[in-house]
Design a protein around this motif. Structure first.
Motif, PDB file in Angstrom:
ATOM      1  N   LEU A 113      44.829  38.662  -1.458  1.00 30.27           N
ATOM      2  CA  LEU A 113      45.226  37.087  -1.718  1.00 30.27           C
ATOM      3  C   LEU A 113      43.767  36.491  -2.270  1.00 30.27           C
ATOM      4  N   HIS A 114      42.877  36.652  -1.505  1.00 27.70           N
ATOM      5  CA  HIS A 114      41.455  36.355  -1.839  1.00 27.70           C
ATOM      6  C   HIS A 114      40.912  36.717  -3.208  1.00 27.70           C
ATOM      7  N   TYR A 115      41.320  37.892  -3.660  1.00 26.86           N
ATOM      8  CA  TYR A 115      41.034  38.244  -4.968  1.00 26.86           C
ATOM      9  C   TYR A 115      42.195  38.028  -6.019  1.00 26.86           C
ATOM     10  N   LYS A 116      43.024  37.018  -5.689  1.00 25.67           N
ATOM     11  CA  LYS A 116      43.881  36.497  -6.548  1.00 25.67           C
ATOM     12  C   LYS A 116      45.244  37.535  -6.886  1.00 25.67           C
ATOM     13  N   ALA A 117      45.418  38.111  -5.774  1.00 29.14           N
ATOM     14  CA  ALA A 117      46.765  38.951  -5.954  1.00 29.14           C
ATOM     15  C   ALA A 117      47.903  38.098  -5.948  1.00 29.14           C
ATOM     16  N   PHE A 132      52.542  35.199   7.881  1.00 32.75           N
ATOM     17  CA  PHE A 132      51.464  35.212   7.118  1.00 32.75           C
ATOM     18  C   PHE A 132      51.439  34.858   5.633  1.00 32.75           C
ATOM     19  N   LEU A 133      52.465  35.407   5.135  1.00 26.24           N
ATOM     20  CA  LEU A 133      52.830  35.396   3.665  1.00 26.24           C
ATOM     21  C   LEU A 133      53.253  33.876   3.621  1.00 26.24           C
ATOM     22  N   LEU A 134      54.264  33.365   4.493  1.00 24.44           N
ATOM     23  CA  LEU A 134      54.847  32.406   4.538  1.00 24.44           C
ATOM     24  C   LEU A 134      53.565  30.923   4.487  1.00 24.44           C
ATOM     25  N   ASN A 162      53.703  46.595  -6.958  1.00 30.11           N
ATOM     26  CA  ASN A 162      52.214  46.397  -7.011  1.00 30.11           C
ATOM     27  C   ASN A 162      51.644  46.611  -5.564  1.00 30.11           C
ATOM     28  N   ALA A 163      50.375  46.332  -5.639  1.00 32.25           N
ATOM     29  CA  ALA A 163      49.634  46.555  -4.146  1.00 32.25           C
ATOM     30  C   ALA A 163      50.249  45.811  -3.105  1.00 32.25           C
ATOM     31  N   LEU A 164      50.528  44.602  -3.197  1.00 29.85           N
ATOM     32  CA  LEU A 164      50.835  43.741  -2.304  1.00 29.85           C
ATOM     33  C   LEU A 164      52.150  43.928  -1.855  1.00 29.85           C
ATOM     34  N   HIS A 165      53.273  44.561  -2.442  1.00 20.51           N
ATOM     35  CA  HIS A 165      54.503  45.073  -2.168  1.00 20.51           C
ATOM     36  C   HIS A 165      54.233  46.209  -0.837  1.00 20.51           C
ATOM     37  N   TYR A 166      53.348  46.986  -1.160  1.00 16.79           N
ATOM     38  CA  TYR A 166      52.956  48.282  -0.203  1.00 16.79           C
ATOM     39  C   TYR A 166      52.538  47.741   0.890  1.00 16.79           C
ATOM     40  N   VAL A 167      51.298  46.959   0.597  1.00 12.03           N
ATOM     41  CA  VAL A 167      50.719  46.292   1.801  1.00 12.03           C
ATOM     42  C   VAL A 167      51.590  45.622   2.814  1.00 12.03           C
ATOM     43  N   GLY A 202      48.278  46.053   6.723  1.00 16.71           N
ATOM     44  CA  GLY A 202      47.991  45.083   7.809  1.00 16.71           C
ATOM     45  C   GLY A 202      47.565  43.628   7.303  1.00 16.71           C
ATOM     46  N   ILE A 203      47.498  42.764   8.001  1.00 21.98           N
ATOM     47  CA  ILE A 203      47.293  41.356   7.451  1.00 21.98           C
ATOM     48  C   ILE A 203      45.938  41.093   7.086  1.00 21.98           C
ATOM     49  N   ASP A 204      44.839  41.889   7.473  1.00 24.59           N
ATOM     50  CA  ASP A 204      43.409  41.726   6.800  1.00 24.59           C
ATOM     51  C   ASP A 204      43.617  42.215   5.374  1.00 24.59           C
TER      52      ASP A 204
END
Length: 221
Positions: A161-165, A192-194, A143-148, A153-155
């Motif tokens: 994550l703000h939009y509930k990924a 960041f993810l941690l 999904n998108a978060l895997h690619y990102v 980048g972190i932004d």
């Protein structure tokens, strides 16, 4: 009449080489192409206009009623898919204003949002998120978060994550975004993810602990 396109057999849009991705990305690793390989015969007039970012022609064709906002080409790509892949936010905004479906899948099982992410078109991705696109619809492998997490980048990760990924989403191989950040040697993204609740003890598809991988990889950042 002058032809809008003269691609020959096929051409990649946006132009660029294929990318070799690590095998943990799944089936698409052999010749991963972020954009679309376009053939002239696949596109109708409205899809050609969306591909080129011609917002006025897209609007004109919709107003004439000759095309619907969710019409697909031979590869099941909507105008929104093509506009997102090629970075045309004005076209994206017009289509959303005309109530297009944000989450339709092309023949590669990708939404317009996934194409915006893969082609690094953050403005288009942001517009879609703001209007309700689902960030958790994957392409059958990731999904998108895997690619990102792997190469962006972190932004953008923060925006997802703000939009509930789903920070714990597993891809086809059973891998979470944290694993992608670690394997991409992206220490800043992993941290960041941690900090945002990623489970360091999550098991990947090979039953290896992500925290072990993190400790090993962090030495090489």
């Amino acid at each position: 009449m002058k032809k809008i396109f003269d691609f020959g057999k096929k051409e990649q849009f946006p132009p660029g080489p294929s990318i070799k991705l690590p095998n943990f990305f799944g089936d698409q690793t052999s010749n991963y192409i972020p954009g679309y390989v376009i053939q002239n015969k696949d596109l109708g007039k409205i899809h050609q206009a969306a591909l080129l970012g011609d917002v006025f022609k897209v609007q004109h064709l919709l107003l004439l009623g000759k095309n619907g906002v969710n019409d697909v080409d031979r590869k099941k790509r909507t105008c929104l898919h093509l506009a997102c892949a090629n970075g045309h936010p004005d076209v994206v905004s017009l289509l959303i204003e005309r109530k297009c479906d944000l989450n339709l899948l092309d023949t590669d099982h990708r939404t317009p949002f996934m194409k915006a992410i893969q082609c690094e078109e953050e403005e288009c991705a942001t517009i879609l998120l703001q209007h309700g696109a689902d960030p958790n619809i994957g392409d059958g492998s990731n999904n998108a978060l895997h690619y990102v997490s792997y190469f962006l980048g972190i932004d953008l990760a923060a925006k997802l994550l703000h939009y509930k990924a789903d920070i714990e989403a597993k891809n086809k191989e059973g891998l979470t975004p944290l694993f992608f950040a670690v394997r991409g040697k992206n220490c800043e993204m992993a941290e960041f993810l941690l900090k945002n609740g990623a489970n360091v003890n999550a098991l990947d598809g090979s039953k290896r602990y992500s925290n072990k991988s993190f400790k090993i990889q962090k030495q090489h950042f």
